[in-house]
Design an enzyme around this catalytic site. Structure first.
Site, PDB file in Angstrom:
ATOM      1  N   TYR A  70       0.847  -1.127  -0.023  1.00 59.36           N
ATOM      2  CA  TYR A  70       0.037   0.116  -0.147  1.00 59.36           C
ATOM      3  C   TYR A  70       0.891   1.210  -0.046  1.00 59.36           C
ATOM      4  O   TYR A  70       2.029   1.367   0.709  1.00 59.36           O
ATOM      5  CB  TYR A  70      -0.779   0.052   1.240  1.00 59.36           C
ATOM      6  CG  TYR A  70      -2.033  -0.697   1.315  1.00 59.36           C
ATOM      7  CD1 TYR A  70      -2.960  -0.884   0.294  1.00 59.36           C
ATOM      8  CD2 TYR A  70      -2.352  -1.217   2.824  1.00 59.36           C
ATOM      9  CE1 TYR A  70      -4.168  -1.424   0.442  1.00 59.36           C
ATOM     10  CE2 TYR A  70      -3.661  -1.803   2.945  1.00 59.36           C
ATOM     11  CZ  TYR A  70      -4.784  -2.140   1.811  1.00 59.36           C
ATOM     12  OH  TYR A  70      -5.726  -2.729   1.913  1.00 59.36           O
ATOM     13  N   ASN A 174      -9.473   0.445  -2.901  1.00 59.87           N
ATOM     14  CA  ASN A 174      -9.511  -0.861  -1.990  1.00 59.87           C
ATOM     15  C   ASN A 174     -10.948  -1.181  -1.347  1.00 59.87           C
ATOM     16  O   ASN A 174     -11.645  -0.182  -0.877  1.00 59.87           O
ATOM     17  CB  ASN A 174      -8.621  -0.435  -0.658  1.00 59.87           C
ATOM     18  CG  ASN A 174      -8.137  -1.629   0.355  1.00 59.87           C
ATOM     19  OD1 ASN A 174      -7.340  -2.324  -0.172  1.00 59.87           O
ATOM     20  ND2 ASN A 174      -9.009  -1.555   1.329  1.00 59.87           N
ATOM     21  N   GLU A 175     -11.243  -2.560  -1.481  1.00 66.93           N
ATOM     22  CA  GLU A 175     -12.378  -2.968  -0.988  1.00 66.93           C
ATOM     23  C   GLU A 175     -13.541  -1.886  -1.212  1.00 66.93           C
ATOM     24  O   GLU A 175     -13.860  -1.079  -0.114  1.00 66.93           O
ATOM     25  CB  GLU A 175     -12.091  -3.372   0.682  1.00 66.93           C
ATOM     26  CG  GLU A 175     -11.148  -4.403   0.591  1.00 66.93           C
ATOM     27  CD  GLU A 175     -11.459  -5.041   1.862  1.00 66.93           C
ATOM     28  OE1 GLU A 175     -11.724  -4.379   3.133  1.00 66.93           O
ATOM     29  OE2 GLU A 175     -11.223  -6.531   2.053  1.00 66.93           O
ATOM     30  N   TYR A 229     -10.481 -12.739   5.700  1.00 67.78           N
ATOM     31  CA  TYR A 229      -9.986 -13.057   7.104  1.00 67.78           C
ATOM     32  C   TYR A 229     -10.831 -13.839   7.819  1.00 67.78           C
ATOM     33  O   TYR A 229     -11.437 -13.451   8.839  1.00 67.78           O
ATOM     34  CB  TYR A 229     -10.084 -11.349   7.671  1.00 67.78           C
ATOM     35  CG  TYR A 229      -8.982 -10.473   7.100  1.00 67.78           C
ATOM     36  CD1 TYR A 229      -7.833 -10.398   7.602  1.00 67.78           C
ATOM     37  CD2 TYR A 229      -9.313 -10.085   5.876  1.00 67.78           C
ATOM     38  CE1 TYR A 229      -6.882  -9.435   6.999  1.00 67.78           C
ATOM     39  CE2 TYR A 229      -8.520  -9.200   5.091  1.00 67.78           C
ATOM     40  CZ  TYR A 229      -7.273  -8.879   5.813  1.00 67.78           C
ATOM     41  OH  TYR A 229      -6.255  -7.985   5.139  1.00 67.78           O
ATOM     42  N   GLU A 265      -5.871 -10.024  -0.238  1.00 70.80           N
ATOM     43  CA  GLU A 265      -5.559 -10.288   1.037  1.00 70.80           C
ATOM     44  C   GLU A 265      -5.967 -11.344   1.751  1.00 70.80           C
ATOM     45  O   GLU A 265      -7.290 -11.555   1.699  1.00 70.80           O
ATOM     46  CB  GLU A 265      -6.153  -9.031   1.698  1.00 70.80           C
ATOM     47  CG  GLU A 265      -5.550  -7.646   1.336  1.00 70.80           C
ATOM     48  CD  GLU A 265      -6.367  -6.459   1.916  1.00 70.80           C
ATOM     49  OE1 GLU A 265      -7.102  -6.728   3.376  1.00 70.80           O
ATOM     50  OE2 GLU A 265      -6.385  -5.448   1.475  1.00 70.80           O
ATOM     51  N   TYR A 333       1.210  -6.967  14.089  1.00 75.22           N
ATOM     52  CA  TYR A 333       0.154  -7.892  13.262  1.00 75.22           C
ATOM     53  C   TYR A 333       0.194  -9.104  13.532  1.00 75.22           C
ATOM     54  O   TYR A 333      -0.394 -10.147  13.152  1.00 75.22           O
ATOM     55  CB  TYR A 333       0.117  -7.689  12.019  1.00 75.22           C
ATOM     56  CG  TYR A 333      -1.261  -7.412  11.284  1.00 75.22           C
ATOM     57  CD1 TYR A 333      -2.108  -6.237  11.202  1.00 75.22           C
ATOM     58  CD2 TYR A 333      -1.817  -8.661  10.494  1.00 75.22           C
ATOM     59  CE1 TYR A 333      -3.207  -6.253  10.535  1.00 75.22           C
ATOM     60  CE2 TYR A 333      -2.960  -8.685   9.994  1.00 75.22           C
ATOM     61  CZ  TYR A 333      -3.912  -7.565  10.079  1.00 75.22           C
ATOM     62  OH  TYR A 333      -5.011  -7.247   9.316  1.00 75.22           O
TER      63      TYR A 333
HETATM   64  C1  IPT Z   1      -8.955  -5.279   5.005  1.00 76.62           C
HETATM   65  C2  IPT Z   1      -8.346  -3.935   4.433  1.00 76.62           C
HETATM   66  O1  IPT Z   1      -8.470  -4.111   2.996  1.00 76.62           O
HETATM   67  C3  IPT Z   1      -6.882  -3.910   4.949  1.00 76.62           C
HETATM   68  O2  IPT Z   1      -6.497  -2.512   4.741  1.00 76.62           O
HETATM   69  C4  IPT Z   1      -6.871  -3.913   6.367  1.00 76.62           C
HETATM   70  O3  IPT Z   1      -7.564  -2.979   6.963  1.00 76.62           O
HETATM   71  C5  IPT Z   1      -7.502  -5.044   6.799  1.00 76.62           C
HETATM   72  O4  IPT Z   1      -8.829  -5.361   6.434  1.00 76.62           O
HETATM   73  C6  IPT Z   1      -7.623  -5.597   8.156  1.00 76.62           C
HETATM   74  O5  IPT Z   1      -6.324  -5.459   8.745  1.00 76.62           O
HETATM   75  S1  IPT Z   1     -10.682  -5.174   4.961  1.00 76.62           S
HETATM   76  C7  IPT Z   1     -11.286  -6.817   5.221  1.00 76.62           C
HETATM   77  C8  IPT Z   1     -11.339  -7.043   6.810  1.00 76.62           C
HETATM   78  C9  IPT Z   1     -12.800  -6.950   4.922  1.00 76.62           C
END
Ligand code: IPT
Length: 991
Positions: A70, A174-175, A229, A265, A333
């Site tokens: 990023y 982004n998203e 995630y 991601e 993280y």
């Molecule tokens: C995702 C984001 O794209 C990323 O920038 C970061 O914020 C990450 O979450 C969490 O660390 S969004 C995703 C949780 C739907």
């Protein structure tokens, strides 16, 4: 090399370069099929460009081939029309480091990035000055991002793969959602900007979930991807698993089957929130630990993802004003590489997976055949859930096994009924079973080609490495030490000295075409299974395997892709022992192998490489091969030696932080002569921020509207006293976990504490009544001073957060002028261009530059930080001290600043190391007490300044800050030559 047939190539094929194409299976770079295996790294969270190669080399050493980055608009484009790629904002050092390591780059410049950063990365001037809606096609937002995106384009064009560079894709924003149309049109605007430039690589997108956004229709990108995630972000229950996502493959089949499956991601860790119940990053690393990586990452592989990026691979530090209000300074993280740049067991697992993928070209093109939920019944035990992938060209099969209940911690044993080129088999054939030891997944291969032409009929042991070394086909298997494993291999060549496996825990049974090696439970260390002039087959327990590295030997000097595995080079060696192997080169016609890397202690070095090697160097020094106890007996082509440390780490002196000097930093309250004449008059009555004042008289007291968006902002509300004034009411918003202290003249009234919970629905602003104590009013001009922290702007995309005083009223009186002061120069004219717009705030000491190295404190008083502020008053004071470091070159030493007192006291600390705000300690909330600081910020061979702004939010703080410098780890090696760029104090005039 695989060249895709034209009809199956989708949009990027029409794109502007043949160097990046894809079909329904995978990415195809320069005509070659690639599994993009990458990790997320934010250079802005490691503000020392000379350390970027360290992260990139570590990513490479894990077998990965990509990095996703990023870029932060707010840092690069701090003010309208200003685009600044200097210092840690630069792109070129990243591109250079990536190219030097042979790592592809996916650039993600936003402008919106989310990323747990203030305003999700959107520049504060833009959240302030844009009247339209951010992240839509509104014309003033479009005008706002143009210079930034043009800057990105200019800095990137020459670094694309088509120009010999590392950049293979650029992500759009982004998203986001494709509806309403203003969002989709915004994507079109961004895509146009790239299309109208020399950016020729595909444009990509990350869908926040299975949202089907931007696949087709307005704003559709070239290559769609899906973020995931699955474990969530609750690190306080690190062993509580949510289970794998089971419908990825179906989603891919439904929504974009003509594209390869991409996750821009995938969870590589978790962020952590403010507050006393936040567990800190240790548990985040456990929540997403090696067993999570095993089960969840392999679920991605089983779902036929062929482009993967782990978010984060290296999290780093949200220093200065980088965080959004939900997170604290550390952005460790729980990632595979720690904030301090260290490697642990997560890195080991990442590497075992990464080297397997790098070794296994057959895996880059697989059909998803079936899984246990769609009728694949190959397992003898329904508790083992199997997915089968098959390479349609070679017939190689990959049976990916996990627990049917993916959260299960049970031991599950099973046999697998497989169909191979040698007929149907029930494997294993000699030992009893394949085992899943609790939270563990496995790839079991059949008809697996290794090296040029060797064949494993099957292996229930995992493949660590496969390839060719010195003309021999090499297979290196590994497995859980407490389990039995089996591999059946077509042996070739003339056996060397070693005619039997080197371990009694290996049984060998010869069939007609294949020899089956059965590995009994308890085999520890490295074993040679077979060693001939054409083949080498090794096995190790998984932990031992993780002590091996497979550095890539660069190819021809004039090849821009000489460092890229499978492109400029197909040459590698195996190196066991060192803590890290960064690079390897073969010189003098293969006679000299030069290795660089890191040692934590003396180790046995094992090199499996060309027989031509006559000399090995380690970090430039010649190594004496001793041939003593080579890895399992006399493996051909193996060289062993003892590597010893050259440095005596115990000699590294860790200075104590003493000799503190002190000065009050709140003359606004404590100096009767203080004048705010030069402050900005807060007299606006309009704002672009949608959340308008709650009460008051129409004046807007939002810092951003006066250029003071970051860090601490001070407000001064004047009134002429009549004597009737009883109390004042203030509603203050600084974002979650903020605080604001309020004085009337020199009398402390109280502190408002923001809510620390990470619940988006919680009330962020306070609404408090401050009673005016007897005697506090004075004749004539009275002034209310508010010291307010700004924890960053909310992330919520189109949100423009109100930060400041949302309501003010004076019972029994009326406010006259309100004055405001944040950091010197606001976001337009801030003086410290090196450390950038987010580094400092508006405290008097910051305005004077007391936090910078070289400020003369000779007329300050001596006062130990541990004594806190004089008279135990509420207030703000600056403490500074200096210390020398003398760390030898070629030592990578990890230091941190630690607050050793217990949590719970009402103070905040802003810690500046050589001028960089590297830590915000909120002692009443926590959890962070340890603040890693890298070389480059620290001067390892010279003087260092630490300055601490201590804000006692209430009187009588009993447990004062006890700040110590700690040496956490030492390695011999490192990237070396770390540049220090810490501009010194110069006068800033008076504010
Ligand atoms: C995702 C984001 O794209 C990323 O920038 C970061 O914020 C990450 O979450 C969490 O660390 S969004 C995703 C949780 C739907």
């Amino acid at each position: 090399m695989v060249s895709a047939r034209a009809p199956s190539l989708s949009r990027a094929a029409e794109a502007r370069t043949d160097d990046v194409r894809f079909d329904n299976y995978s990415l195809i770079l320069k005509g070659q099929r690639v599994f993009l295996y990458s990790g997320e790294f934010h250079t802005f969270r490691l503000p020392v460009p000379s350390l970027w190669p360290d992260i990139i080399q570590k990513i490479k050493a894990a077998g990965l081939n990509g990095v996703s980055v990023y870029i932060h608009m707010g840092l690069v484009n701090p003010a309208p029309g200003v685009v600044d790629f200097d210092s840690f904002r630069a792109l070129q050092p990243l591109y250079d480091a990536a190219k030097a390591a042979g790592i592809w780059v996916v650039l993600r410049p936003g402008p919106y990035i989310n990323a747990e950063t203030t305003a999700g990365g959107i520049a504060h001037w833009a959240t302030t000055e844009v009247a339209g809606t951010l992240r839509t096609n509104d014309s003033d937002w479009k005008a706002a991002w143009q210079p930034y995106i043009q800057g990105i384009i200019e800095a990137t064009e020459a670094n694309q793969i088509s120009n010999g560079g590392p950049v293979i894709a650029v992500q759009i924003d982004n998203e986001y959602s494709q509806n309403p149309i203003s969002h989709a049109e915004y994507f079109v605007d961004l895509e146009d900007a790239y299309h109208n430039s020399d950016i020729v690589v595909p444009l990509t997108y990350n869908d926040p979930g299975m949202g089907r956004n931007f696949i087709n229709g307005t704003g559709a990108v070239d290559l769609y991807g899906l973020d995931s995630y699955p474990q969530g972000f609750d690190c306080s229950n690190p062993t509580r698993w949510r289970g794998v996502v089971t419908n990825y493959h179906q989603y891919h089949a439904d929504v974009n089957p003509s594209q390869p499956f991409y996750s821009p991601e995938f969870q590589g860790g978790s962020f952590d929130a403010w507050g006393p119940t936040a567990p800190g990053y240790g548990p985040c690393r456990e929540l997403t630990g090696p067993n999570f990586q095993s089960v969840f990452n392999l679920q991605l592989w089983a779902s036929n993802f062929k482009l993967l990026n782990y978010y984060m691979l290296y999290g780093g530090t949200s220093w200065g004003g980088i965080p959004f209000p939900g997170v604290y300074t550390s952005y460790d993280y729980g990632a595979s590489i720690t904030e301090a740049r260290e490697l642990g067991t997560k890195f080991d697992e990442l590497k075992r997976q990464g080297i397997f993928l790098r070794s296994t070209k057959d895996f880059y093109k697989t059909d998803w055949v079936a899984d246990a939920s769609t009728g694949l019944s190959v397992s003898s035990n329904p508790n083992a859930f199997i997915t089968l992938l098959r390479n349609p060209d070679t017939g190689a099969q990959f049976f990916i096994a996990r627990q049917n209940d993916s959260t299960s911690t049970a031991t599950t044993t099973f046999q697998l009924n497989v169909t191979t080129s040698a007929g149907s088999l029930r494997i294993p054939t000699v030992v009893d079973a394949i085992t899943l030891g609790g939270r563990e997944s496995k790839v079991i291969v059949t008809d697996y080609t290794f090296g040029e032409s060797s064949q494993a009929l099957y292996s229930t042991a995992s493949v660590f490495f496969a390839g060719t070394i010195d003309g021999r086909d090499v297979l290196f298997l590994h497995g859980n030490v407490s389990q039995e494993h089996e591999a059946s291999i077509r042996l070739t060549g003339r056996p060397s000295r070693l005619t039997q496996p080197s371990s009694p825990k290996v049984m060998q049974s010869h069939g007609r075409d294949f020899t089956t090696f059965s590995i009994l439970a308890g085999l520890e260390g490295l074993a040679t299974l077979y060693d001939s002039d054409t083949q080498l087959v090794l096995y190790a327990d998984s932990e031992t395997a993780a002590a091996f590295w497979a550095p890539v030997i660069p190819g021809a000097v004039d090849d821009p892709f000489r460092n890229y595995w499978g492109f400029g080079t197909n040459q590698t060696v195996l190196v066991g022992g060192p803590h890290l192997v960064r690079t390897a080169t073969l010189e003098s016609r293969g006679r000299v192998l030069s290795l660089t890397g890191d040692l934590k202690e003396g180790v046995r070095l094992t090199v499996i490489g060309p027989k031509s090697i006559r000399q090995i160097t380690w970090n430039g020094d010649s190594v004496t091969a001793d041939g003593v106890a080579p890895p399992p007996s006399a493996t051909e082509g193996a060289i062993t030696a003892q590597l010893e440390l050259h440095n005596d780490f115990t000699g590294i002196r860790v200075p104590k932080l003493t000799g503190w000097k002190f000065r009050d930093s709140l003359p606004e309250v404590n100096d009767a002569d203080f004048s705010d004449d030069r402050w900005t008059l807060a007299n606006k009555t309009t704002t672009n921020i949608p959340k308008k004042p709650l009460y008051g008289d129409g004046r807007i007291l939002y810092g951003c509207d006066y250029g003071f968006c970051e860090n601490i902002v001070l407000w001064r509300g004047h009134f002429e006293a009549t004597g009737q004034e009883k109390s004042l009411n203030l509603s203050i918003n600084g974002g979650r976990a903020f605080a604001a202290s309020v004085w009337l003249n020199d009398v402390f009234l109280d502190t408002s504490f923001g809510n620390s919970t990470n619940n988006r629905n919680s009330i962020e602003e306070t609404d408090e009544k401050f009673a005016i104590p007897a005697g506090a009013l004075q004749r004539g001009d009275n002034v209310v001073t508010v010291v307010q922290d700004n924890m960053g702007l909310d992330e919520d995309n189109t949100e423009k957060s109100p930060r400041g005083i949302r309501g003010f009223s004076l019972e029994g009186g009326t406010f006259g002028d309100w004055k405001v002061q944040g950091k010197v120069g606001g976001y337009r004219d801030f003086p410290d261009k090196t450390r950038g717009v987010l580094n400092e705030g508006g405290l008097f000491g910051e305005r004077q530059g007391w936090h910078l190295p070289g400020f003369d404190t000779s007329d300050w008083v001596e006062r130990d930080l541990a004594r806190g502020l004089p008279d135990q008053k509420a207030g703000v004071g600056f403490f500074t001290t200096t210390f020398d470091l003398n760390i030898p070159e070629n030592i990578d030493a990890m230091f941190s600043f630690n607050f050793e007192e217990s949590l719970g006291q009402p103070y905040r600390v802003y810690m500046f190391v050589n001028g960089w705000m590297m830590g915000k300690r909120v002692a009443n909330l926590g959890p962070q007490a340890k603040f890693p600081v890298h070389e480059g910020i620290l001067n390892y061979r010279g003087s260092n300044t630490v300055a601490v702004a201590l804000w006692a939010m209430l009187p009588n703080v009993t447990n004062q800050p006890d700040l110590q410098l700690t040496l956490d780890a030492v390695y011999e090696g490192g990237v070396g030559n770390v540049q220090v760029d810490n501009p010194e104090w110069s006068s800033r005039g008076r504010e």
